[in-house]
Design a protein around this motif. Structure first.
Motif, short mmCIF file in Angstrom:
data_model
loop_
_atom_site.label_atom_id
_atom_site.label_comp_id
_atom_site.label_asym_id
_atom_site.label_seq_id
_atom_site.Cartn_x
_atom_site.Cartn_y
_atom_site.Cartn_z
N UNK A 25 19.84 -4.27 -5.77
CA UNK A 25 19.04 -5.02 -4.80
C UNK A 25 18.38 -4.03 -3.85
N UNK A 26 17.13 -4.29 -3.59
CA UNK A 26 16.34 -3.43 -2.68
C UNK A 26 16.18 -4.17 -1.35
N UNK A 27 16.59 -3.52 -0.28
CA UNK A 27 16.46 -4.06 1.08
C UNK A 27 15.39 -3.24 1.79
N UNK A 28 14.29 -3.88 2.11
CA UNK A 28 13.15 -3.18 2.71
C UNK A 28 13.40 -2.82 4.17
N UNK A 29 12.83 -1.68 4.60
CA UNK A 29 12.82 -1.23 6.00
C UNK A 29 14.20 -1.19 6.64
N UNK A 30 15.20 -0.71 5.91
CA UNK A 30 16.56 -0.67 6.44
C UNK A 30 16.90 0.69 7.06
N UNK A 31 16.17 1.71 6.72
CA UNK A 31 16.48 3.06 7.21
C UNK A 31 15.53 3.44 8.33
N UNK A 33 13.35 5.66 8.74
CA UNK A 33 11.96 5.97 8.39
C UNK A 33 11.29 4.80 7.67
N UNK A 34 11.84 3.60 7.84
CA UNK A 34 11.35 2.37 7.20
C UNK A 34 11.39 2.43 5.68
N UNK A 35 12.21 3.32 5.15
CA UNK A 35 12.39 3.41 3.69
C UNK A 35 13.31 2.29 3.24
N UNK A 36 13.20 1.88 1.98
CA UNK A 36 14.09 0.83 1.47
C UNK A 36 15.49 1.39 1.19
N UNK A 37 16.46 0.53 1.31
CA UNK A 37 17.83 0.85 0.94
C UNK A 37 18.09 0.15 -0.39
N UNK A 38 18.48 0.91 -1.40
CA UNK A 38 18.74 0.34 -2.72
C UNK A 38 20.24 0.38 -2.96
N UNK A 39 20.81 -0.80 -3.25
CA UNK A 39 22.27 -0.92 -3.42
C UNK A 39 22.57 -1.34 -4.85
#
Length: 71
Positions: A25-31, A33-39
């Motif tokens: 699952x990709x969670x947008x703007x979680x980091x 630098x507004x990078x996605x967090x992929x879990x």
């Protein structure tokens, strides 16, 4: 090359219902630098619950009195 410390940040995510082993699952703007967090999800077996597709089952002994009284 220099030694870089791993990036650490506490985040809270909502796990989608019915997530299955190996799904991503990709969670947008979680980091920062507004990078996605992929879990990547890994579902481990559980002694109490059994999973059938998206449903969870649990065998639980219940007394007749509890059934009658609604306990």
């Amino acid at each position: 090359m220099g030694n870089k410390e791993p990036y650490k940040k506490m985040v809270e995510i909502k796990i989608p219902k019915g997530i299955d082993n190996g799904q991503q699952v990709r969670f947008e703007n979680m980091l920062d630098n507004n990078a996605p967090l992929i879990v990547d999800f890994r579902i481990l077996p559980n002694l109490r619950f059994e999973r059938r597709n998206a449903d969870l089952y649990c065998n639980q002994p219940v007394s007749v009195l509890d059934l009658i009284a609604g306990g």
